[in-house]
Design a protein around this motif. Structure first.
Motif, PDB file in Angstrom:
ATOM      1  N   ILE A  28       0.853  -1.184   0.000  1.00 14.34           N
ATOM      2  CA  ILE A  28       0.000   0.000   0.000  1.00 14.34           C
ATOM      3  C   ILE A  28       0.891   1.236   0.000  1.00 14.34           C
ATOM      4  CG2 ILE A  28      -1.957  -1.070   1.205  1.00 14.34           C
ATOM      5  CD1 ILE A  28      -0.929   0.245   3.779  1.00 14.34           C
ATOM      6  N   ALA A  29       0.290   2.361  -0.346  1.00 15.55           N
ATOM      7  CA  ALA A  29       1.004   3.643  -0.284  1.00 15.55           C
ATOM      8  C   ALA A  29       0.320   4.500   0.771  1.00 15.55           C
ATOM      9  CB  ALA A  29       0.983   4.333  -1.638  1.00 15.55           C
ATOM     10  N   PRO A  30       0.791   4.455   2.005  1.00 14.81           N
ATOM     11  CA  PRO A  30       0.121   5.206   3.071  1.00 14.81           C
ATOM     12  C   PRO A  30       0.184   6.707   2.812  1.00 14.81           C
ATOM     13  CG  PRO A  30       2.271   4.455   3.804  1.00 14.81           C
ATOM     14  CD  PRO A  30       2.023   3.798   2.477  1.00 14.81           C
ATOM     15  N   PRO A  31      -0.887   7.425   3.116  1.00 15.30           N
ATOM     16  CA  PRO A  31      -0.862   8.880   2.945  1.00 15.30           C
ATOM     17  C   PRO A  31       0.061   9.523   3.979  1.00 15.30           C
ATOM     18  CG  PRO A  31      -2.892   8.209   4.023  1.00 15.30           C
ATOM     19  CD  PRO A  31      -2.184   6.947   3.640  1.00 15.30           C
ATOM     20  N   ILE A  32       0.988  10.293   3.511  1.00  9.74           N
ATOM     21  CA  ILE A  32       1.943  10.963   4.411  1.00  9.74           C
ATOM     22  C   ILE A  32       1.922  12.442   4.068  1.00  9.74           C
ATOM     23  CG2 ILE A  32       4.345  11.113   5.157  1.00  9.74           C
ATOM     24  CD1 ILE A  32       4.654   8.184   4.325  1.00  9.74           C
ATOM     25  N   LYS A  33       1.549  13.253   5.035  1.00 11.48           N
ATOM     26  CA  LYS A  33       1.388  14.682   4.793  1.00 11.48           C
ATOM     27  C   LYS A  33       2.240  15.494   5.748  1.00 11.48           C
ATOM     28  CE  LYS A  33      -3.355  14.338   3.044  1.00 11.48           C
ATOM     29  NZ  LYS A  33      -4.743  14.869   3.138  1.00 11.48           N
ATOM     30  N   ASP A  34       2.583  16.689   5.290  1.00  9.73           N
ATOM     31  CA  ASP A  34       3.299  17.641   6.134  1.00  9.73           C
ATOM     32  C   ASP A  34       2.251  18.461   6.878  1.00  9.73           C
ATOM     33  OD1 ASP A  34       4.841  19.529   7.352  1.00  9.73           O
ATOM     34  OD2 ASP A  34       5.760  20.320   5.520  1.00  9.73           O
ATOM     35  N   LEU A  35       2.093  18.183   8.142  1.00 11.81           N
ATOM     36  CA  LEU A  35       1.064  18.841   8.944  1.00 11.81           C
ATOM     37  C   LEU A  35       1.673  19.706  10.054  1.00 11.81           C
ATOM     38  CD1 LEU A  35      -1.386  15.802   9.363  1.00 11.81           C
ATOM     39  CD2 LEU A  35      -1.457  17.600   7.627  1.00 11.81           C
ATOM     40  N   ALA A  36       2.923  20.114   9.863  1.00 16.95           N
ATOM     41  CA  ALA A  36       3.613  20.879  10.903  1.00 16.95           C
ATOM     42  C   ALA A  36       2.877  22.175  11.226  1.00 16.95           C
ATOM     43  CB  ALA A  36       5.042  21.156  10.467  1.00 16.95           C
ATOM     44  N   GLU A  37       2.319  22.817  10.205  1.00 20.33           N
ATOM     45  CA  GLU A  37       1.609  24.079  10.441  1.00 20.33           C
ATOM     46  C   GLU A  37       0.343  23.864  11.265  1.00 20.33           C
ATOM     47  OE1 GLU A  37       0.877  26.043   6.797  1.00 20.33           O
ATOM     48  OE2 GLU A  37       2.993  26.490   6.391  1.00 20.33           O
ATOM     49  N   VAL A  65     -15.422  -0.089   0.581  1.00 19.49           N
ATOM     50  CA  VAL A  65     -16.168   0.352   1.762  1.00 19.49           C
ATOM     51  C   VAL A  65     -15.479   1.549   2.400  1.00 19.49           C
ATOM     52  CG1 VAL A  65     -16.949  -0.280   4.068  1.00 19.49           C
ATOM     53  CG2 VAL A  65     -17.103  -1.933   2.199  1.00 19.49           C
ATOM     54  N   THR A  66     -16.255   2.549   2.718  1.00 20.64           N
ATOM     55  CA  THR A  66     -15.728   3.734   3.400  1.00 20.64           C
ATOM     56  C   THR A  66     -16.376   3.841   4.768  1.00 20.64           C
ATOM     57  OG1 THR A  66     -15.358   4.927   1.325  1.00 20.64           O
ATOM     58  CG2 THR A  66     -15.501   6.242   3.331  1.00 20.64           C
ATOM     59  N   GLU A  67     -15.563   3.895   5.796  1.00 24.61           N
ATOM     60  CA  GLU A  67     -16.066   4.046   7.162  1.00 24.61           C
ATOM     61  C   GLU A  67     -15.701   5.430   7.669  1.00 24.61           C
ATOM     62  OE1 GLU A  67     -14.570   0.955   9.606  1.00 24.61           O
ATOM     63  OE2 GLU A  67     -15.424  -0.667   8.404  1.00 24.61           O
ATOM     64  N   ALA A  68     -16.662   6.067   8.311  1.00 32.13           N
ATOM     65  CA  ALA A  68     -16.453   7.420   8.807  1.00 32.13           C
ATOM     66  C   ALA A  68     -15.453   7.429   9.963  1.00 32.13           C
ATOM     67  CB  ALA A  68     -17.782   8.016   9.262  1.00 32.13           C
ATOM     68  N   ILE A  69     -14.872   8.569  10.178  1.00 32.48           N
ATOM     69  CA  ILE A  69     -13.922   8.745  11.279  1.00 32.48           C
ATOM     70  C   ILE A  69     -14.658   8.614  12.614  1.00 32.48           C
ATOM     71  CG2 ILE A  69     -12.442  10.442  12.437  1.00 32.48           C
ATOM     72  CD1 ILE A  69     -11.790  11.556   9.650  1.00 32.48           C
ATOM     73  N   ALA A  70     -14.123   7.789  13.496  1.00 30.14           N
ATOM     74  CA  ALA A  70     -14.726   7.584  14.819  1.00 30.14           C
ATOM     75  C   ALA A  70     -13.616   7.521  15.855  1.00 30.14           C
ATOM     76  CB  ALA A  70     -15.552   6.300  14.841  1.00 30.14           C
ATOM     77  N   THR A  71     -13.823   8.211  16.958  1.00 25.05           N
ATOM     78  CA  THR A  71     -12.802   8.273  18.012  1.00 25.05           C
ATOM     79  C   THR A  71     -13.388   7.774  19.322  1.00 25.05           C
ATOM     80  OG1 THR A  71     -11.719  10.178  16.979  1.00 25.05           O
ATOM     81  CG2 THR A  71     -11.233   9.775  19.301  1.00 25.05           C
ATOM     82  N   THR A 127      -8.996  13.327  16.437  1.00 25.23           N
ATOM     83  CA  THR A 127     -10.020  13.459  15.397  1.00 25.23           C
ATOM     84  C   THR A 127      -9.615  14.498  14.362  1.00 25.23           C
ATOM     85  OG1 THR A 127     -11.788  12.815  16.932  1.00 25.23           O
ATOM     86  CG2 THR A 127     -12.436  14.033  14.960  1.00 25.23           C
ATOM     87  N   ARG A 128      -9.084  15.596  14.827  1.00 27.04           N
ATOM     88  CA  ARG A 128      -8.618  16.641  13.901  1.00 27.04           C
ATOM     89  C   ARG A 128      -7.471  16.121  13.042  1.00 27.04           C
ATOM     90  NH1 ARG A 128      -4.942  21.098  14.300  1.00 27.04           N
ATOM     91  NH2 ARG A 128      -4.405  20.466  16.430  1.00 27.04           N
ATOM     92  N   PHE A 129      -6.561  15.344  13.651  1.00 24.39           N
ATOM     93  CA  PHE A 129      -5.455  14.747  12.907  1.00 24.39           C
ATOM     94  C   PHE A 129      -5.996  13.831  11.803  1.00 24.39           C
ATOM     95  CE2 PHE A 129      -2.771  10.922  12.485  1.00 24.39           C
ATOM     96  CZ  PHE A 129      -1.613  11.496  11.969  1.00 24.39           C
ATOM     97  N   ALA A 130      -6.966  12.991  12.137  1.00 26.64           N
ATOM     98  CA  ALA A 130      -7.541  12.072  11.149  1.00 26.64           C
ATOM     99  C   ALA A 130      -8.208  12.830  10.014  1.00 26.64           C
ATOM    100  CB  ALA A 130      -8.535  11.139  11.831  1.00 26.64           C
ATOM    101  N   GLN A 131      -8.889  13.927  10.348  1.00 25.22           N
ATOM    102  CA  GLN A 131      -9.540  14.719   9.305  1.00 25.22           C
ATOM    103  C   GLN A 131      -8.514  15.333   8.349  1.00 25.22           C
ATOM    104  OE1 GLN A 131     -11.671  17.355  11.920  1.00 25.22           O
ATOM    105  NE2 GLN A 131     -13.520  16.058  11.960  1.00 25.22           N
ATOM    106  N   LEU A 132      -7.384  15.766   8.886  1.00 27.68           N
ATOM    107  CA  LEU A 132      -6.330  16.322   8.034  1.00 27.68           C
ATOM    108  C   LEU A 132      -5.711  15.241   7.156  1.00 27.68           C
ATOM    109  CD1 LEU A 132      -4.630  18.619  10.709  1.00 27.68           C
ATOM    110  CD2 LEU A 132      -5.920  19.390   8.704  1.00 27.68           C
ATOM    111  N   ILE A 133      -5.474  14.057   7.704  1.00 27.75           N
ATOM    112  CA  ILE A 133      -4.866  12.969   6.936  1.00 27.75           C
ATOM    113  C   ILE A 133      -5.806  12.507   5.831  1.00 27.75           C
ATOM    114  CG2 ILE A 133      -4.201  10.532   7.044  1.00 27.75           C
ATOM    115  CD1 ILE A 133      -2.007  12.281   8.068  1.00 27.75           C
ATOM    116  N   SER A 134      -7.091  12.413   6.129  1.00 33.75           N
ATOM    117  CA  SER A 134      -8.039  11.864   5.170  1.00 33.75           C
ATOM    118  C   SER A 134      -8.544  12.895   4.160  1.00 33.75           C
ATOM    119  CB  SER A 134      -9.240  11.261   5.897  1.00 33.75           C
ATOM    120  OG  SER A 134      -9.918  12.258   6.674  1.00 33.75           O
ATOM    121  N   ALA A 135      -8.232  14.179   4.378  1.00 37.33           N
ATOM    122  CA  ALA A 135      -8.689  15.205   3.443  1.00 37.33           C
ATOM    123  C   ALA A 135      -8.034  15.029   2.066  1.00 37.33           C
ATOM    124  CB  ALA A 135      -8.373  16.593   3.999  1.00 37.33           C
ATOM    125  N   PRO A 136      -8.750  15.305   0.965  1.00 37.83           N
ATOM    126  CA  PRO A 136      -8.179  15.164  -0.376  1.00 37.83           C
ATOM    127  C   PRO A 136      -6.951  16.065  -0.564  1.00 37.83           C
ATOM    128  CG  PRO A 136     -10.570  15.465  -0.460  1.00 37.83           C
ATOM    129  CD  PRO A 136     -10.157  15.737   0.945  1.00 37.83           C
TER     130      PRO A 136
END
Length: 255
Positions: free
Chosen positions: A156-165, A210-216, A246-255
């Protein structure tokens, strides 16, 4: 492992040989070891918080008299006495009710048994934070360094983002495992709290779309956020507040 046998080990009800066999299994099986820790925590919580009532001094002699009378074949039946013995019965029932309520409340606070994913992710998180294990196999805050490192090592190619800001600093990555699934573990940090983002391929073709919503939720004092998308399953685990995760997951999963 049979849960009843695990409870028997905790209660010291098994012979030495059987206890030794189960102890050897616990060393090798993280899932069973985690269950043992949960049962041990519940046991200590009950011992620490369950109400206790001291029996009246007259209770023991009264019980002995009742036993002696009941063992006599010709003894006439006595009507149950009221008074202090009734008070003792009421206290006993109150104690049992309080204990039952405490145990029920404890288990309601535990993760749902129909979704073991969160528990397994926490087990991987605890293992990753052990001082004898490296947290990363590739250490870098540059996603252009971390992302190519996974190529050819996992399918797989895991999503890796620069979220320092946004407050989430990329630390690196490593190969890990969630249950029997090989997973990519992408490591971030926020306010010195480590976040492990576990990513692995969905189990079969039926789950691919299948897409599952973010749940914490909370598991063993960790916040756990799960979701799935694009044929991959995600579990972010940390000891930060659930809202941060939850905020981290939303940033990672955002297009």
């Amino acid at each position: 492992m049979n849960c009843a046998r695990l409870q028997q080990v905790l209660d010291g009800e098994l012979d030495h040989a059987t206890t030794g066999e189960i102890a050897a299994h616990l060393v090798q099986c993280e899932a069973c070891a985690a269950l043992r820790d949960q049962r041990g925590t519940l046991r200590q919580a009950v011992l620490a918080h369950a109400p206790y009532f001291k029996a009246p001094a007259a209770l023991a002699p009264a019980v002995r008299r009742e036993l002696e009378v009941s063992m006599m074949p010709s003894a006439p039946m006595e009507k149950p006495r009221v008074g202090w013995l009734s008070w003792w019965h009421a206290a006993a029932f109150a104690s049992i009710a309080a204990l039952s309520g405490f145990i029920n409340g404890y288990w309601l606070a535990q993760p749902r048994k129909d979704d073991p994913l969160r528990e397994l992710a926490v087990t991987s998180q605890v293992a990753a934070l052990a001082p004898t294990r490296p947290l990363t196999q590739v250490a870098s805050s540059d996603r252009h360094t971390v992302k190519p490192w996974f190529q050819g090592k996992i399918d797989i190619a895991p999503p890796i983002k620069d979220l320092a800001e946004d407050g989430f600093e990329l630390i690196g990555g490593r190969l890990d495992q969630v249950a029997d699934r090989q997973a990519a573990a992408v490591v971030y940090q926020i306010r010195k709290h480590v976040i492990n983002l576990f990513v692995w391929r969905a189990g079969d073709r039926a789950q691919h779309d299948v897409t599952e919503a973010i749940a914490t939720t909370n598991v063993r004092r960790f916040s756990v956020t799960t979701w799935s998308a694009n044929g991959m399953r995600f579990a972010a685990v940390s000891d930060v507040d659930g809202r941060d995760l939850t905020r981290f997951a939303q940033l990672i999963s955002a297009p």
